[in-house]
Enzyme design. Structure first.
Site, mmCIF file in Angstrom:
data_model
loop_
_atom_site.group_PDB
_atom_site.id
_atom_site.type_symbol
_atom_site.label_atom_id
_atom_site.label_comp_id
_atom_site.label_asym_id
_atom_site.label_seq_id
_atom_site.Cartn_x
_atom_site.Cartn_y
_atom_site.Cartn_z
ATOM 1 N N ASP A 10 -7.404 45.373 36.108
ATOM 2 C CA ASP A 10 -8.088 44.857 36.754
ATOM 3 C C ASP A 10 -7.923 42.669 37.025
ATOM 4 O O ASP A 10 -8.516 42.364 36.336
ATOM 5 C CB ASP A 10 -10.156 44.742 36.835
ATOM 6 C CG ASP A 10 -10.437 44.803 38.560
ATOM 7 O OD1 ASP A 10 -10.114 43.528 39.164
ATOM 8 O OD2 ASP A 10 -11.806 45.490 38.787
ATOM 9 N N ILE A 11 -7.182 42.702 38.540
ATOM 10 C CA ILE A 11 -7.038 41.176 38.301
ATOM 11 C C ILE A 11 -8.731 40.269 38.450
ATOM 12 O O ILE A 11 -8.450 39.195 37.702
ATOM 13 C CB ILE A 11 -6.465 40.597 39.666
ATOM 14 C CG1 ILE A 11 -5.523 39.302 39.306
ATOM 15 C CG2 ILE A 11 -6.717 40.998 40.539
ATOM 16 C CD1 ILE A 11 -4.391 39.202 39.976
ATOM 17 N N ASP A 34 -7.888 42.302 47.694
ATOM 18 C CA ASP A 34 -8.336 41.279 48.623
ATOM 19 C C ASP A 34 -9.969 41.575 48.386
ATOM 20 O O ASP A 34 -10.713 40.408 48.360
ATOM 21 C CB ASP A 34 -8.100 40.978 49.544
ATOM 22 C CG ASP A 34 -8.018 39.806 50.858
ATOM 23 O OD1 ASP A 34 -8.785 38.484 50.364
ATOM 24 O OD2 ASP A 34 -7.686 40.174 52.250
ATOM 25 N N SER A 122 2.174 42.642 47.401
ATOM 26 C CA SER A 122 2.692 43.644 49.029
ATOM 27 C C SER A 122 3.302 44.435 48.608
ATOM 28 O O SER A 122 3.564 45.545 49.443
ATOM 29 C CB SER A 122 4.017 42.772 49.919
ATOM 30 O OG SER A 122 3.612 41.424 49.928
ATOM 31 N N GLY A 124 0.919 46.857 47.740
ATOM 32 C CA GLY A 124 -0.316 48.397 48.117
ATOM 33 C C GLY A 124 -0.399 48.214 49.690
ATOM 34 O O GLY A 124 0.680 49.078 50.189
ATOM 35 N N VAL A 125 -1.088 47.935 50.574
ATOM 36 C CA VAL A 125 -0.842 48.126 51.871
ATOM 37 C C VAL A 125 -0.093 47.277 52.434
ATOM 38 O O VAL A 125 0.499 48.318 54.085
ATOM 39 C CB VAL A 125 -3.074 46.841 52.449
ATOM 40 C CG1 VAL A 125 -2.634 47.108 54.223
ATOM 41 C CG2 VAL A 125 -3.814 47.804 51.939
ATOM 42 N N TYR A 126 0.764 46.937 52.190
ATOM 43 C CA TYR A 126 1.716 46.012 53.291
ATOM 44 C C TYR A 126 2.910 46.572 52.791
ATOM 45 O O TYR A 126 4.417 46.779 53.263
ATOM 46 C CB TYR A 126 2.130 44.501 52.945
ATOM 47 C CG TYR A 126 1.192 44.270 53.109
ATOM 48 C CD1 TYR A 126 0.134 43.865 54.103
ATOM 49 C CD2 TYR A 126 1.547 41.698 52.875
ATOM 50 C CE1 TYR A 126 -0.694 43.305 54.949
ATOM 51 C CE2 TYR A 126 0.601 41.421 53.494
ATOM 52 C CZ TYR A 126 -1.148 42.185 54.705
ATOM 53 O OH TYR A 126 -1.049 41.637 55.523
HETATM 54 N N1 AR6 Z 1 -6.353 44.440 40.771
HETATM 55 C C1 AR6 Z 1 -5.598 44.167 40.470
HETATM 56 N N2 AR6 Z 1 -4.410 45.092 41.278
HETATM 57 C C2 AR6 Z 1 -4.735 45.797 42.728
HETATM 58 C C3 AR6 Z 1 -6.795 46.005 42.331
HETATM 59 C C4 AR6 Z 1 -7.397 44.927 41.534
HETATM 60 N N3 AR6 Z 1 -8.731 44.603 41.380
HETATM 61 N N4 AR6 Z 1 -6.782 46.567 43.689
HETATM 62 C C5 AR6 Z 1 -5.588 47.032 44.023
HETATM 63 N N5 AR6 Z 1 -4.682 45.911 43.767
HETATM 64 P P1 AR6 Z 1 -3.027 45.553 48.250
HETATM 65 P P2 AR6 Z 1 -0.709 43.697 49.741
HETATM 66 C C6 AR6 Z 1 -3.031 46.548 43.504
HETATM 67 O O1 AR6 Z 1 -3.256 46.278 49.153
HETATM 68 O O2 AR6 Z 1 0.446 44.821 49.495
HETATM 69 C C7 AR6 Z 1 -5.801 43.675 52.287
HETATM 70 O O3 AR6 Z 1 -6.258 44.650 52.487
HETATM 71 C C8 AR6 Z 1 -2.244 47.867 43.928
HETATM 72 O O4 AR6 Z 1 -2.505 48.955 43.783
HETATM 73 O O5 AR6 Z 1 -3.961 44.907 47.671
HETATM 74 O O6 AR6 Z 1 0.072 42.941 49.401
HETATM 75 C C9 AR6 Z 1 -4.851 42.627 52.259
HETATM 76 O O7 AR6 Z 1 -6.482 41.935 53.141
HETATM 77 C C10 AR6 Z 1 -1.084 47.395 44.404
HETATM 78 O O8 AR6 Z 1 -0.609 47.560 43.893
HETATM 79 O O9 AR6 Z 1 -2.070 44.142 48.890
HETATM 80 C C11 AR6 Z 1 -3.883 42.673 53.132
HETATM 81 O O10 AR6 Z 1 -4.157 42.969 54.978
HETATM 82 C C12 AR6 Z 1 -0.928 45.692 44.750
HETATM 83 O O11 AR6 Z 1 -2.611 45.517 44.186
HETATM 84 C C13 AR6 Z 1 -3.002 43.581 52.445
HETATM 85 O O12 AR6 Z 1 -4.515 44.026 51.797
HETATM 86 C C14 AR6 Z 1 -1.297 45.047 46.492
HETATM 87 O O13 AR6 Z 1 -1.924 45.902 47.155
HETATM 88 C C15 AR6 Z 1 -2.114 43.033 51.366
HETATM 89 O O14 AR6 Z 1 -1.735 43.845 51.264
#
Ligand code: AR6
Length: 171
Positions: A10-11, A34, A122, A124-126
């Site tokens: 977890d970051i 985020d 990018s 996850g959600v992206y």
């Molecule tokens: N620690 C490390 N990695 C994590 C954590 C954590 N606590 N939580 C999730 N991940 P994402 P994006 C991973 O969706 O795709 C947000 O709503 C996750 O499994 O966080 O860049 C923002 O506000 C995935 O592999 O970021 C933007 O609207 C990675 O982190 C949007 O999402 C990135 O997933 C950005 O989307």
């Protein structure tokens, strides 16, 4: 000498100088990394983000750029917010994903952060496919990292699948 390392975890729990947030242009929070950063870091981070929106980034932080704030209650000293590109199968946006890594490291260097942790921006959600994002991220960091300025650049991968993708990319 800056070393690139990988950990599964977890970051928000990383004891590094700066952690990078996969934010969105609004800088006002969201889900994924985020959401976790704002939840655990407390309201000081959001206050600084709001101040950035009221000053330099009235229209939001453009994709591919990076900006720092305090890390509030987190063990890190700074959060570097960057906005990754939304994945598009019909358009090559890898330059923007590279830019997130390069710009975040440039900000880290200005801050004097010697250890920096990145999430898989990018992916996850992206919607960016993990293997591709891992290759782009690793290459961008390898190219941009200033070996005199950093001791460690750490990728923090949330699950086994992400860890494996980055492990492959680093080989
Ligand atoms: N620690 C490390 N990695 C994590 C954590 C954590 N606590 N939580 C999730 N991940 P994402 P994006 C991973 O969706 O795709 C947000 O709503 C996750 O499994 O966080 O860049 C923002 O506000 C995935 O592999 O970021 C933007 O609207 C990675 O982190 C949007 O999402 C990135 O997933 C950005 O989307």
């Amino acid at each position: 000498m800056a070393v690139i390392t990988l950990v599964q975890g977890d970051i928000t729990e990383q004891h590094v100088d700066a952690i990078v947030n996969a934010a969105n242009s609004s800088l006002l929070g969201g889900g994924g990394v985020d959401g976790a950063i704002h939840r655990k870091g407390g309201k000081k981070i959001l206050e600084e983000c709001r101040a950035l929106r009221a000053s330099r980034y009235g229209k939001g932080l453009p994709t591919g750029l990076a900006v720092p704030t305090t890390a509030g209650l987190l063990p890190a000293r700074w959060v570097i917010h960057t906005v990754g590109p939304v994945y598009a199968a019909d358009e090559d946006r890898s330059g923007l994903l590279e830019s997130c890594h390069r710009e975040s490291l440039a900000v880290a260097r200005e801050l004097g952060a010697r250890t920096v942790a990145f999430p898989a921006i990018s992916t996850g959600v992206y919607g960016w496919p993990l293997d591709s994002a891992a290759r782009i991220a690793v290459r961008a960091v390898q190219q941009a990292v200033d070996k005199a300025a950093f001791d460690e650049v750490r990728f923090v991968l949330f699950d086994e699948r992400a860890y494996a993708a980055f492990e492959d990319a680093l080989r």
